[in-house]
Design an enzyme around this catalytic site. Structure first.
Site, PDB file in Angstrom:
ATOM      1  N   GLU A  22      14.403 -14.532  -1.207  1.00  0.00           N
ATOM      2  CA  GLU A  22      14.721 -15.775  -0.469  1.00  0.00           C
ATOM      3  C   GLU A  22      13.565 -16.766  -0.559  1.00  0.00           C
ATOM      4  O   GLU A  22      13.753 -17.973  -0.464  1.00  0.00           O
ATOM      5  CB  GLU A  22      14.891 -15.474   1.040  1.00  0.00           C
ATOM      6  CG  GLU A  22      16.224 -14.941   1.450  1.00  0.00           C
ATOM      7  CD  GLU A  22      16.181 -14.628   2.954  1.00  0.00           C
ATOM      8  OE1 GLU A  22      15.604 -15.399   3.753  1.00  0.00           O
ATOM      9  OE2 GLU A  22      16.715 -13.556   3.324  1.00  0.00           O
TER      10      GLU A  22
ATOM     11  N   ASP B 244       0.837  -1.197   0.000  1.00  0.00           N
ATOM     12  CA  ASP B 244       0.000   0.000   0.000  1.00  0.00           C
ATOM     13  C   ASP B 244       0.881   1.258   0.000  1.00  0.00           C
ATOM     14  O   ASP B 244       1.890   1.318   0.714  1.00  0.00           O
ATOM     15  CB  ASP B 244      -0.884  -0.040   1.263  1.00  0.00           C
ATOM     16  CG  ASP B 244      -2.009   0.965   1.225  1.00  0.00           C
ATOM     17  OD1 ASP B 244      -2.798   0.920   0.263  1.00  0.00           O
ATOM     18  OD2 ASP B 244      -2.119   1.791   2.158  1.00  0.00           O
TER      19      ASP B 244
HETATM   20  C1  NOJ Z   1      -4.701   2.716  -1.008  1.00  0.00           C
HETATM   21  C2  NOJ Z   1      -5.815   1.768  -0.718  1.00  0.00           C
HETATM   22  O1  NOJ Z   1      -6.106   1.030  -1.881  1.00  0.00           O
HETATM   23  C3  NOJ Z   1      -6.979   2.617  -0.234  1.00  0.00           C
HETATM   24  O2  NOJ Z   1      -8.167   1.876  -0.164  1.00  0.00           O
HETATM   25  C4  NOJ Z   1      -6.589   3.218   1.078  1.00  0.00           C
HETATM   26  O3  NOJ Z   1      -7.615   4.090   1.523  1.00  0.00           O
HETATM   27  C5  NOJ Z   1      -5.295   4.015   0.962  1.00  0.00           C
HETATM   28  N1  NOJ Z   1      -4.284   3.331   0.203  1.00  0.00           N
HETATM   29  C6  NOJ Z   1      -4.718   4.317   2.318  1.00  0.00           C
HETATM   30  O4  NOJ Z   1      -4.233   3.136   2.909  1.00  0.00           O
END
Ligand code: NOJ
Length: 521
Positions: free
Chosen positions: A258, A201
């Site tokens: 790994e 993310d």
């Molecule tokens: C991207 C994620 O896909 C989204 O749903 C989220 O709100 C933001 N990152 C923050 O984590």
């Protein structure tokens, strides 16, 4: 090309766990629900599943606010369920990658609780704290992706903390070696349990400018305006895309390699040069390319968004192609809704499926689903421009909650679905969207030229996008009027049910797409 890895031939599928399948009857999708539906993915031809966050969380951002990186929220099941999911997936030759959320945690995470309680303690430096600006107010002009300032005051210490998303999602300080160590342990924890990699993310923004300099304001910032207008009021020189993130990915890469695991970044940038810079060197194996999720149905825009990353990224197999996700309107809705929106979305998917890189489908894309219609009083997303419509529950079969749950009132309403939207009905109808997507995925799987052959663009007129890969040619009409297809050969896939052979003058209807095999050697 060399260095073939298992994901180079794969077709991926995003499971937004909350909305995929509910086994417990509480109206929220869960891991056991997902296990029960793995055969659907096998039938569709999927190789790789991405599970969105299932970790313990107060759910301020539906799980992207993690309060324990090593557990499963009871809402979604237990860690035994996750282990079982891995076993069940493996027995079907499905790989599983999971979301890791390293940019921020939940404000309920023990790290943040401790940092807040004890400014002199070991966790304070896990986050980014600053005194107010000299005249008072936030320390710099950074804004949150969700709108408003990216800083919230902690009254106890008198300092502000940084959050690029909600105040309940404090950003971690990636300049702290302790944070880096924590995440290396977290990655190993899940890799040791048998997962095949991570979707990372906010991979484009982990490290922030060391001096936290303000960004240049390029348009007047209206703190009450739309969240993207607020974001676009600044040139993001100092908050996101700092080159130091590459060092983190290099250290993660050593760990992932790994285990033979994949690192797939949520590389949220909208220029190909920026994507290329995040995919440099031995860091992320793959990064998502997001402009296909943002563009209009416009030949020039589509052409650009397909060509540019293929030129900029030195190994194009590192590009992750997506048209829809849990964060934006579904492609058929964006492209006009109704039948035309669906046909356009399938045409785009056809173009993406034949390109070098890793194509992903979002749950329900294979059904041609439009966004669900969520009435204002049922809105759940904390973000101004609602992401609820793309997150409504998956329709599996006619009946209570369309087979998503035994609960007739799931966490989001289905929002206007009908029986024809369901997996069961579409499986039974050979002309359905499901069967078209399934046929498309089957061609991708069956044709080595689509993984390995060099790509050449075919110039075939202003609204035809076409390219050749070895013996295969792919074409789509992205205009409003019929046009010639520019490719020739026997039809392997047709978005409209065509079969037989075509030649370069064969007419494609608007939003019609084809994959053919050339007959000449
Ligand atoms: C991207 C994620 O896909 C989204 O749903 C989220 O709100 C933001 N990152 C923050 O984590």
């Amino acid at each position: 090309m060399t260095n073939e890895r298992w994901w180079h031939r794969a077709v991926g599928y995003e499971i937004y766990v909350r909305s995929f399948a509910d086994s417990s009857g509480n109206g929220v999708g869960d891991l056991r629900g997902a296990i029960a539906k793995l055969d659907h993915l096998v039938d569709l031809g999927i190789d790789l599943v991405w599970l969105t966050p299932f970790y313990p969380s107060p759910m301020a951002d539906f799980g992207y606010d993690v309060s324990d990186y090593r557990g499963v929220d009871p809402l979604f099941g237990s860690i035994d369920d996750l282990d079982e999911l891995i076993v069940e997936a493996r027995s079907r030759a499905l790989r599983v990658i999971i979301d890791v959320v390293p940019n921020h945690c939940s404000s309920d995470h023990p790290w943040f609780q401790s940092a807040r309680r004890d400014p002199a303690g070991p966790h304070r430096d896990y986050f980014i704290w600053r005194d107010p600006a000299p005249g008072g107010g936030p320390p710099n002009n950074w804004v949150s992706y969700f709108g408003g300032p990216a800083w919230t005051l902690d009254p106890a210490s008198g300092q502000y903390y940084l959050h690029l998303f909600l105040p309940e999602q404090p950003d971690l300080n990636w300049r702290s070696p302790a944070v880096a160590r924590e995440f290396e342990d977290i990655l190993r924890f899940w890799l040791d349990r048998g997962i095949d990699g991570f979707r990372i993310d906010v991979a484009h923004a982990l490290v922030k400018d060391a001096e936290l300099r303000s960004n240049p304001e390029v348009a007047p910032w209206d703190p009450a305006g739309d969240r993207w207008a607020q974001w676009d009021a600044f040139e993001h020189l100092h908050d996101v895309r700092q080159p130091d993130s590459l060092e983190i990915f290099a250290s993660w890469r050593r760990i992932a390699d790994e285990y033979g695991a994949m690192l797939l970044g949520e590389t949220y940038v909208l220029t190909a040069a920026e994507l290329a810079s995040l995919l440099r060197g031995d860091g992320l194996h793959t990064g998502f390319w997001f402009t296909p999720m943002h563009m209009e149905w416009d030949a020039q825009e589509i052409r650009r968004s397909l060509r540019e990353p293929l030129v900029a990224v030195s190994d194009p197999r590192r590009i992750g192609w997506v048209a829809s996700s849990h964060d934006e309107e579904r492609a058929p809705t964006r492209f006009g809704g109704g039948d035309i929106g669906r046909r356009r979305a399938l045409a785009l998917s056809t173009l993406l499926m034949g390109l070098p890189g890793l194509p992903f489908l979002f749950q329900g894309e294979e059904l041609g689903l439009l966004d669900g219609v969520v009435p204002v009083e049922r809105r759940a997303d904390p973000v101004g421009k609602s992401r609820d419509g793309c997150r409504t529950p998956m329709p599996w079969e006619p009946g209570v909650s369309f087979g998503f749950s035994t609960n007739p009132d799931p966490w989001l309403p289905h929002g206007g679905r009908n029986d024809l939207d369901t997996v069961a009905r579409q499986r039974a109808a050979p002309e359905s969207w499901f069967h078209r997507y399934r046929a498309l995925v089957a061609v991708r799987r069956a044709e080595p030229d689509l993984w390995g052959a060099a790509l050449e663009w075919i110039e075939a007129g202003p609204t035809t996008i076409a390219y050749r890969r070895g013996r295969l040619e792919v074409a789509a009409n992205v205009g409003e009027a019929p046009t010639s297809c520019g490719v020739a050969g026997s039809v392997l896939f047709s978005s409209s049910g065509r079969s037989g052979a075509v030649d370069v003058a064969t007419t494609l209807a608007p939003a019609e797409a084809l994959i053919v095999r050339r007959s000449d050697p």
